[in-house]
Design an enzyme around this catalytic site. Structure first.
Site, PDB file in Angstrom:
ATOM      1  N   HIS A 278     -12.772 -10.148  -8.108  1.00 60.18           N
ATOM      2  CA  HIS A 278     -13.014  -9.792  -9.547  1.00 60.18           C
ATOM      3  C   HIS A 278     -14.199  -9.248  -9.675  1.00 60.18           C
ATOM      4  O   HIS A 278     -15.255  -9.802  -9.262  1.00 60.18           O
ATOM      5  CB  HIS A 278     -12.723 -10.913 -10.235  1.00 60.18           C
ATOM      6  CG  HIS A 278     -13.607 -12.212  -9.892  1.00 60.18           C
ATOM      7  ND1 HIS A 278     -14.893 -12.255 -10.807  1.00 60.18           N
ATOM      8  CD2 HIS A 278     -13.615 -13.182  -9.320  1.00 60.18           C
ATOM      9  CE1 HIS A 278     -15.209 -13.637 -10.504  1.00 60.18           C
ATOM     10  NE2 HIS A 278     -14.673 -13.882  -9.593  1.00 60.18           N
ATOM     11  N   GLU A 324     -11.905 -12.700 -14.536  1.00 59.48           N
ATOM     12  CA  GLU A 324     -11.650 -13.839 -13.868  1.00 59.48           C
ATOM     13  C   GLU A 324     -12.155 -15.064 -14.463  1.00 59.48           C
ATOM     14  O   GLU A 324     -11.675 -16.082 -14.810  1.00 59.48           O
ATOM     15  CB  GLU A 324     -11.937 -13.791 -12.295  1.00 59.48           C
ATOM     16  CG  GLU A 324     -11.150 -15.035 -11.568  1.00 59.48           C
ATOM     17  CD  GLU A 324     -12.246 -16.352 -11.515  1.00 59.48           C
ATOM     18  OE1 GLU A 324     -11.845 -17.320 -11.128  1.00 59.48           O
ATOM     19  OE2 GLU A 324     -13.378 -16.152 -11.671  1.00 59.48           O
ATOM     20  N   GLU A 325     -13.758 -14.873 -14.732  1.00 58.53           N
ATOM     21  CA  GLU A 325     -14.325 -16.003 -15.091  1.00 58.53           C
ATOM     22  C   GLU A 325     -14.200 -16.671 -16.421  1.00 58.53           C
ATOM     23  O   GLU A 325     -14.073 -17.960 -16.611  1.00 58.53           O
ATOM     24  CB  GLU A 325     -15.935 -15.403 -15.337  1.00 58.53           C
ATOM     25  CG  GLU A 325     -16.359 -15.119 -13.874  1.00 58.53           C
ATOM     26  CD  GLU A 325     -16.595 -16.170 -12.915  1.00 58.53           C
ATOM     27  OE1 GLU A 325     -16.273 -17.234 -13.061  1.00 58.53           O
ATOM     28  OE2 GLU A 325     -17.107 -15.910 -11.598  1.00 58.53           O
ATOM     29  N   HIS A 422     -22.425 -19.769 -10.369  1.00 56.24           N
ATOM     30  CA  HIS A 422     -22.494 -19.776 -11.776  1.00 56.24           C
ATOM     31  C   HIS A 422     -24.287 -20.122 -12.289  1.00 56.24           C
ATOM     32  O   HIS A 422     -24.308 -20.690 -13.241  1.00 56.24           O
ATOM     33  CB  HIS A 422     -21.521 -20.491 -12.532  1.00 56.24           C
ATOM     34  CG  HIS A 422     -19.862 -20.334 -12.076  1.00 56.24           C
ATOM     35  ND1 HIS A 422     -19.150 -20.800 -12.861  1.00 56.24           N
ATOM     36  CD2 HIS A 422     -19.492 -19.250 -11.750  1.00 56.24           C
ATOM     37  CE1 HIS A 422     -17.958 -20.341 -12.546  1.00 56.24           C
ATOM     38  NE2 HIS A 422     -18.249 -19.348 -11.700  1.00 56.24           N
TER      39      HIS A 422
HETATM   40 ZN   LIG Z   1     -15.322 -15.812  -8.757  1.00 59.41          ZN
END
Ligand SMILES: [Zn+2]
Length: 459
Positions: A278, A324-325, A422
């Site tokens: 992604h 995606e996130e 993240h």
């Molecule tokens: Zn990822």
């Protein structure tokens, strides 16, 4: 015996002749005929520098790529131009409308027992606090059950979830539902311990949701160190007071794109092996590990397959999903747009666990397909990447798995993955070119062998 001999040969000789004679209908599938090309692909992958240089360039030039940002769109423009330069077939984009959440300015300040700044990040999708912030006493809870037991204490307070971390999944419910559960018992904001086994005061962001009909309160992640500090004070009966300021905003959905490029199959161009990662990331760090590295590793694997002579039997399709996130909109759009083709998808393979040393693949499919995948991953014994374990596959392939497509994900030595996941520390310096190339090799070999099988993987 034949396998043992071939194993020996495979370990020492670069070009092994395929075993003579076709296997009978009841004999287990063997992938050794694919070993000579697999060896060549592994050799080529380990001699490349282009993929890793592109990964560095992408992260350093375009930076963090949260959905809705100009950073992301500029990165996509560059990716498309480079894919065309590589000579892929049918390089194109498919429109996706993505959520557009903006962090804004934010802070968490400790006021009691002493004044100092703490380390926190708003979770994606959180609402803002009022401009002056929310100042309140902190109530520490270990679980939702603990919150229920202390419900009478929660009104007007900021709830901090200090759950025992036993793996990424252990904290996900608090990240995704923690705000709504705290709001139900009258809390004014909520905080979670960051989802990580290791910390150097780095808070970890990620996606959260609000339950319909429940007041929306601000929700943020606190570093492990600051969480444990508050926990210790709380255990001693000391009052902990903080001021949380979040400037987050949710703007109207923004236009973005999935990117697709192909290596047209020489015999069965209408059948597909999909691989990809992604393109979006969180807005902190530069999303090098999650998931620029997965995009570049699958891209590089597809580029090696494009150079094969002859090309693989069926079409190898690189899909770089967006969002995606914080939405999975790209993955859902791909499934919708390609619904008619899904019965002709042999495998969908994602790389989204970092390009650390490869260990093998997860696989979700039928038992006969699993046996074939196990035989294929044995081609990777030299790389130490022959493990095949049951698994869900990546997030972006999950809509395809629901539609019956066999799915797989590259497994890497991933204990370090969640150290940086993240955070501001998700940057390119955490990755190694040789490990990246080993991942490329593993991805290229699996994609090649599945694309070369006489038939689609059995469902
Ligand atoms: Zn990822």
């Amino acid at each position: 015996v034949r396998r043992a001999v071939l194993l020996l040969l495979g370990a020492t000789v670069a070009s092994v002749a395929p075993p003579a004679g076709a296997a009978g209908a009841s004999a287990p599938f063997e992938a050794w005929p694919y070993l000579p090309v697999a060896e060549r692909l592994m050799q080529q992958a380990t001699n490349q520098t282009l993929g890793f240089r592109r990964l560095e360039y992408l992260c350093d030039t375009f930076g963090p790529r949260l959905s809705g940002t100009t950073n992301l769109e500029a990165a996509l423009d560059w990716i498309i131009a480079e894919l065309k330069r590589d000579g892929f077939d049918r390089v194109r984009t498919e429109p996706v409308l993505v959520p557009h959440w903006v962090r804004g300015e934010e802070s968490l300040h400790l006021l009691e027992p002493h004044p100092r700044p703490l380390h926190a990040l708003a979770l994606g999708g959180s609402v803002a606090t009022p401009a002056e912030g929310i100042t309140a006493e902190v109530l520490v809870v270990k679980s939702f059950a603990d919150l229920a037991a202390q419900a009478a204490e929660a009104r007007g307070k900021i709830v901090l979830y200090d759950f025992p971390y036993t793996g990424y999944g252990s904290g996900l419910p608090y990240r995704s539902r923690g705000a709504s559960e705290a709001a139900k018992v009258g809390a004014v904001a909520s905080l979670i311990r960051s989802l990580t086994p290791f910390s150097m005061q780095t808070p970890h962001t990620g996606m959260m949701r609000y339950e319909a009909g429940v007041p929306r309160i601000p929700h943020a992640a606190v570093s492990v160190e600051d969480t444990l500090f508050i926990q210790r004070c709380h255990d001693r009966g000391q009052r902990v007071v903080v001021r949380l300021r979040l400037g987050a905003q949710t703007l109207p959905d923004a236009p973005s794109r999935n990117v697709i490029a192909e290596v047209t199959g020489r015999e069965k161009p209408e059948q597909f092996v999909v691989l990809g990662g992604h393109t979006d990331s969180w807005d902190v760090g530069t999303g090098a590990i999650d998931d620029a590295s997965g995009c570049l590793a699958t891209w590089e694997a597809a580029r090696l397959l494009r150079q094969l002579e002859p090309r693989p039997r069926r079409t190898v399709r690189l899909v770089l999903w967006v969002n995606e996130e914080n939405g999975l909109r790209g993955a859902r759009a791909y499934r919708t747009n390609h619904n008619d083709e899904l019965p002709r998808h042999s495998l969908a393979l994602e790389a989204d666990l970092g390009v650390f040393r490869p260990e093998g693949f997860s696989f979700n499919g039928s038992a006969p397909a699993r046996q074939m995948m196990q035989a294929i991953t044995r081609l990777l014994e030299r790389l130490g990447a022959s493990r095949l374990e049951p698994g869900e596959g990546g997030a972006d392939t999950s809509p395809l798995a629901q539609a019956g497509v066999p799915v797989s994900e590259l497994l890497t030595q991933r204990e370090r993955y969640f150290w940086f996941h993240h955070t501001v520390a998700d940057t390119i310096d955490k990755l190694q070119p040789d490990e990246f190339n080993q991942c490329v090799a593993a991805l290229a070999v699996v994609a090649y062998a599945v694309a070369e099988l006489p038939e689609l993987l059995p469902r």
